[in-house]
Each structure stands twice: as structure tokens, then as C-alpha cells.
Motif scaffolding. Structure first.
Motif, PDB file in Angstrom:
ATOM      1  N   ARG A 206      56.499  48.572   3.457  1.00 56.01           N
ATOM      2  CA  ARG A 206      57.456  48.802   4.528  1.00 56.01           C
ATOM      3  C   ARG A 206      58.878  48.352   4.205  1.00 56.01           C
ATOM      4  O   ARG A 206      59.819  48.719   4.908  1.00 56.01           O
ATOM      5  N   ILE A 207      59.027  47.550   3.157  1.00 49.65           N
ATOM      6  CA  ILE A 207      60.367  47.075   2.813  1.00 49.65           C
ATOM      7  C   ILE A 207      60.761  47.533   1.412  1.00 49.65           C
ATOM      8  O   ILE A 207      61.779  48.199   1.215  1.00 49.65           O
ATOM      9  N   ALA A 208      59.941  47.190   0.424  1.00 59.38           N
ATOM     10  CA  ALA A 208      60.311  47.473  -0.968  1.00 59.38           C
ATOM     11  C   ALA A 208      60.336  48.970  -1.273  1.00 59.38           C
ATOM     12  O   ALA A 208      61.311  49.488  -1.829  1.00 59.38           O
ATOM     13  N   LEU A 209      59.278  49.676  -0.910  1.00 62.31           N
ATOM     14  CA  LEU A 209      59.217  51.102  -1.239  1.00 62.31           C
ATOM     15  C   LEU A 209      60.314  51.925  -0.558  1.00 62.31           C
ATOM     16  O   LEU A 209      60.955  52.754  -1.212  1.00 62.31           O
ATOM     17  N   PRO A 210      60.561  51.742   0.748  1.00 62.92           N
ATOM     18  CA  PRO A 210      61.663  52.514   1.355  1.00 62.92           C
ATOM     19  C   PRO A 210      63.011  52.233   0.715  1.00 62.92           C
ATOM     20  O   PRO A 210      63.852  53.124   0.614  1.00 62.92           O
ATOM     21  N   LEU A 211      63.236  50.993   0.271  1.00 59.73           N
ATOM     22  CA  LEU A 211      64.524  50.659  -0.334  1.00 59.73           C
ATOM     23  C   LEU A 211      64.681  51.243  -1.738  1.00 59.73           C
ATOM     24  O   LEU A 211      65.802  51.383  -2.220  1.00 59.73           O
ATOM     25  N   CYS A 212      63.574  51.545  -2.402  1.00 53.81           N
ATOM     26  CA  CYS A 212      63.669  52.102  -3.754  1.00 53.81           C
ATOM     27  C   CYS A 212      63.318  53.583  -3.773  1.00 53.81           C
ATOM     28  O   CYS A 212      62.842  54.103  -4.788  1.00 53.81           O
ATOM     29  N   LYS A 213      63.555  54.264  -2.673  1.00 56.02           N
ATOM     30  CA  LYS A 213      63.259  55.700  -2.586  1.00 56.02           C
ATOM     31  C   LYS A 213      63.914  56.506  -3.700  1.00 56.02           C
ATOM     32  O   LYS A 213      63.264  57.377  -4.291  1.00 56.02           O
ATOM     33  N   PRO A 214      65.212  56.297  -4.040  1.00 52.10           N
ATOM     34  CA  PRO A 214      65.797  57.081  -5.142  1.00 52.10           C
ATOM     35  C   PRO A 214      65.066  56.907  -6.462  1.00 52.10           C
ATOM     36  O   PRO A 214      64.856  57.873  -7.195  1.00 52.10           O
ATOM     37  N   ALA A 215      64.648  55.676  -6.767  1.00 52.43           N
ATOM     38  CA  ALA A 215      63.926  55.448  -8.018  1.00 52.43           C
ATOM     39  C   ALA A 215      62.565  56.119  -7.996  1.00 52.43           C
ATOM     40  O   ALA A 215      62.087  56.628  -9.019  1.00 52.43           O
ATOM     41  N   LEU A 216      61.911  56.130  -6.847  1.00 53.08           N
ATOM     42  CA  LEU A 216      60.620  56.809  -6.728  1.00 53.08           C
ATOM     43  C   LEU A 216      60.769  58.307  -6.939  1.00 53.08           C
ATOM     44  O   LEU A 216      59.913  58.948  -7.568  1.00 53.08           O
ATOM     45  N   ILE A 217      61.850  58.874  -6.421  1.00 51.10           N
ATOM     46  CA  ILE A 217      62.085  60.307  -6.603  1.00 51.10           C
ATOM     47  C   ILE A 217      62.342  60.630  -8.067  1.00 51.10           C
ATOM     48  O   ILE A 217      61.863  61.644  -8.592  1.00 51.10           O
ATOM     49  N   VAL A 218      63.084  59.754  -8.747  1.00 49.79           N
ATOM     50  CA  VAL A 218      63.310  59.955 -10.184  1.00 49.79           C
ATOM     51  C   VAL A 218      61.982  59.934 -10.938  1.00 49.79           C
ATOM     52  O   VAL A 218      61.734  60.775 -11.811  1.00 49.79           O
ATOM     53  N   THR A 219      61.115  58.992 -10.591  1.00 49.28           N
ATOM     54  CA  THR A 219      59.810  58.918 -11.240  1.00 49.28           C
ATOM     55  C   THR A 219      59.000  60.178 -10.986  1.00 49.28           C
ATOM     56  O   THR A 219      58.380  60.731 -11.907  1.00 49.28           O
ATOM     57  N   LEU A 220      59.001  60.645  -9.757  1.00 51.45           N
ATOM     58  CA  LEU A 220      58.278  61.873  -9.419  1.00 51.45           C
ATOM     59  C   LEU A 220      58.807  63.070 -10.211  1.00 51.45           C
ATOM     60  O   LEU A 220      58.032  63.856 -10.767  1.00 51.45           O
ATOM     61  N   LEU A 221      60.122  63.208 -10.267  1.00 51.22           N
ATOM     62  CA  LEU A 221      60.709  64.350 -10.970  1.00 51.22           C
ATOM     63  C   LEU A 221      60.434  64.282 -12.468  1.00 51.22           C
ATOM     64  O   LEU A 221      60.097  65.299 -13.095  1.00 51.22           O
ATOM     65  N   PHE A 222      60.580  63.096 -13.049  1.00 48.85           N
ATOM     66  CA  PHE A 222      60.312  62.937 -14.481  1.00 48.85           C
ATOM     67  C   PHE A 222      58.876  63.325 -14.815  1.00 48.85           C
ATOM     68  O   PHE A 222      58.609  64.093 -15.744  1.00 48.85           O
ATOM     69  N   GLU A 223      57.939  62.777 -14.047  1.00 48.34           N
ATOM     70  CA  GLU A 223      56.529  63.034 -14.352  1.00 48.34           C
ATOM     71  C   GLU A 223      56.139  64.466 -14.008  1.00 48.34           C
ATOM     72  O   GLU A 223      55.310  65.070 -14.698  1.00 48.34           O
ATOM     73  N   PHE A 224      56.725  65.028 -12.970  1.00 44.92           N
ATOM     74  CA  PHE A 224      56.450  66.419 -12.618  1.00 44.92           C
ATOM     75  C   PHE A 224      56.852  67.332 -13.770  1.00 44.92           C
ATOM     76  O   PHE A 224      56.092  68.215 -14.184  1.00 44.92           O
ATOM     77  N   GLN A 225      58.042  67.096 -14.308  1.00 46.22           N
ATOM     78  CA  GLN A 225      58.501  67.926 -15.421  1.00 46.22           C
ATOM     79  C   GLN A 225      57.651  67.701 -16.675  1.00 46.22           C
ATOM     80  O   GLN A 225      57.303  68.647 -17.388  1.00 46.22           O
ATOM     81  N   ALA A 226      57.301  66.453 -16.949  1.00 50.54           N
ATOM     82  CA  ALA A 226      56.527  66.143 -18.149  1.00 50.54           C
ATOM     83  C   ALA A 226      55.141  66.768 -18.089  1.00 50.54           C
ATOM     84  O   ALA A 226      54.649  67.315 -19.090  1.00 50.54           O
ATOM     85  N   THR A 227      54.499  66.703 -16.935  1.00 48.40           N
ATOM     86  CA  THR A 227      53.149  67.256 -16.811  1.00 48.40           C
ATOM     87  C   THR A 227      53.184  68.778 -16.774  1.00 48.40           C
ATOM     88  O   THR A 227      52.306  69.435 -17.344  1.00 48.40           O
ATOM     89  N   TRP A 228      54.183  69.351 -16.115  1.00 54.16           N
ATOM     90  CA  TRP A 228      54.282  70.806 -16.026  1.00 54.16           C
ATOM     91  C   TRP A 228      54.422  71.436 -17.406  1.00 54.16           C
ATOM     92  O   TRP A 228      53.882  72.523 -17.659  1.00 54.16           O
TER      93      TRP A 228
END
Length: 301
Positions: A206-228
Motif C-alpha cells: 500500500r505504500i512502497a509499490l504505489p510510490l514506485c509505479k514508474p519503475a514497475l512499468i519500466v520492468t513490465l515493458l522491459f520484460e514484455f519486450q524481452a519475452t515477446w
């Protein structure tokens, strides 16, 4: 009268000087022109292969390699034939499934490990983190056979599981990326939450994850591209064409219609365009979050 005229002349000269200064500022300098020209040239250099690929997908078989960006005889038959020659929809479905599972799994697992390294203080923390980073130095070829033997013993060869389930254990690169962001969060915020009765899991979700949303999106995009775009693991684990992902399917098309095959390159380039477009769309949709995540993550720690 002479004083008034002199004052008016002075004001007019001042106005003219200001206008000239504004015009001078609007004119680009030599450095700006050079940088813009170089950027435009590099943009053309990087865009040309994709533009050529799209152009070739609208050409008949005999004109694919004529190097014209505007087809002499444009045709849409390639985009009809590719669905008849290969189960593209099935391959795209497999790829989407594997990519989503891999991206979500590695984001969740890596964020949990990164949070542990960033927030908790325990003996050997730095040594253990150095060990995690050291795993990035191992070439993929070193672990390829042991990992295959593990999945083979579990009976998962020729299934989609080995393509994504390994991400449940996190990734050293993403752990490092997210840890740097967590380290930039004020520890007083979590101390105040503990005083209010928040547990460790509550502080994380409820605190850490919402505050690091941009970093989570970067991780998602990086891994999405790598796996695709991953071809190595599908080549190792997949045998049945019904389980093929898009890269593995393109390899099968290349073997069939490309080198030593029937030389239907129009089918291959058309399939390549179809599989590339989702990544381009994803980048434009997440571009703002991607840039924000890279900028903020780079300024942490």
C-alpha cells in the motif's frame, strides 16, 4: 519639444533593439542546427529498415527485394495469405499468454526481493546482494543445459511453462533496478506507518509499490519486450507447432519459405510486420511512463 522628440527617439531605438534581440534569439544557432541534423540523420538510419519491411510486405513475390520504398504494384494479398500459410493467430495467442505471465511474474517477484534488500537490515545483506548481482555475470549458455534438465525431469518440455515460470524467482537486473528506487523512499514514511499499526505486507503493497509505479512499468515493458522477441528458449523447449510462439513460428516460416525453401519472402516479411506492430504500439502507449520511470529510477540511491 526637442527633449520630447529626443525621448521618443530613444524609446524607439530601445524598442528596435529589443525586437532585434528577440529575432536573434529565435534564430537557431550553429550548434542547434548541427545537433538537429545529426538526430534527423540517425532517425532516418534507424527507421529505414522498418519502413523497408512495411513496404516489402505490400509487394508481390518478384518485387520484394527491388529496394523501392513505394511499391510499384502494391498488393494486400500478402496479409491474406500469411494467415492461410501459418497459424499466426495461434502463435500470437501463445506469445501474448507467455509474455503477460512472464512480465507479471518477474515484476512481482523482483519487487518483493528488491524491497527486502532495500528496507530490511540483516547480517550479510550486502554480501547476498552482491551474489545476486554476480549472477548477471553468468552467460546464459552456462545455465542452459542444467535448466533444461530440470524442466525435462518435471515433464514440462514442449509446453509453454519453461518460457515464463522461471520468472517467478525474480531477475537480478530488475531486483537491482527496483532496489535503487526503494532506497530513495523516505524511511520515516514507513516508520510512521508502523506506528499506525501497519504490518510489513501492508507497507509493501500500500505504500512502497504505489510510490514506485514508474519503475514497475519500466520492468513490465522491459520484460514484455524481452519475452515477446525471445527465440532461444522456444527453440530449446518447443517441438509441436501448436505451442509455437511468434519468434519460433517466424523461424519455422524462414526454414520453410526462406533459405533453402520455397523462397516466398513476401510471407516472411509480412509476418514480421504483424509481429513487430504490437511492440511499437506498446511503446507509444507506455512511452510517458517509460521515460518517467527511467528518469526517476536513475536519480535514486
Amino acid at each position: 519639444m526637442s527633449a520630447v522628440a529626443e525621448r521618443q527617439g530613444t524609446e524607439q531605438q530601445g524598442t528596435e533593439k529589443q525586437a532585434a534581440e528577440r529575432r536573434r534569439r529565435r534564430l537557431p544557432g550553429v550548434g542547434t542546427v548541427v545537433v538537429t541534423t545529426v538526430l534527423l540523420a540517425l532517425s532516418v538510419l534507424f527507421l529505414y529498415p522498418f519502413v523497408w519491411l512495411v513496404s516489402a510486405s505490400f509487394k508481390p513475390r518478384g518485387e520484394v527485394f527491388d529496394n523501392r520504398l513505394i511499391p510499384r504494384t502494391p498488393t494486400f494479398e500478402n496479409y491474406i495469405n500469411v494467415w492461410q500459410e501459418a497459424p499466426m493467430l495461434l502463435w500470437l495467442g501463445n506469445t501474448v499468454l507467455v509474455t503477460v505471465l512472464a512480465a507479471v511474474a518477474v515484476t512481482i517477484s523482483s519487487s518483493m526481493v528488491a524491497w527486502g534488500f532495500a528496507y530490511y537490515r540483516f547480517p550479510g545483506r550486502n554480501a547476498l546482494f552482491a551474489l545476486v548481482l554476480g549472477s548477471m555475470m553468468l552467460p546464459g549458455a552456462v545455465t542452459m543445459i542444467p535448466v533444461f534438465l530440470i524442466w525435462n525431469s518435471l515433464g514440462q518440455v514442449d509446453t509453454l511453462t519453461p518460457l515464463w515460470a522461471g520468472n517467478l524467482f525474480g531477475s537480478a537486473f530488475y531486483i537491482f533496478l527496483l532496489r535503487q528506487f526503494f532506497l530513495g523512499l523516505p524511511r520515516e514514511l514507513f516508520d510512521a506507518a508502523k506506528v499506525d499499526g501497519a504490518g510489513h505486507w501492508t507497507m509493501f503493497t500500500r505504500i512502497a509499490l504505489p510510490l514506485c509505479k514508474p519503475a514497475l512499468i519500466v520492468t513490465l515493458l522491459f520484460e514484455f519486450q524481452a519475452t515477446w522477441t525471445d527465440l532461444m528458449r522456444p527453440l530449446i523447449y518447443l517441438r509441436d507447432s501448436a505451442n509455437f510462439t511468434v519468434p519460433r513460428g517466424l523461424k519455422a516460416l524462414l526454414d520453410r519459405y526462406g533459405f533453402g525453401g520455397e523462397w516466398h519472402w513476401e510471407i516472411i516479411v509480412t509476418a514480421s510486420v504483424i509481429t513487430t506492430l504490437p511492440m511499437i504500439i506498446l511503446f507509444f502507449v507506455g512511452q510517458r511512463h517509460f521515460v518517467e520511470g527511467i528518469a526517476t529510477t536513475g536519480s535514486k540511491g
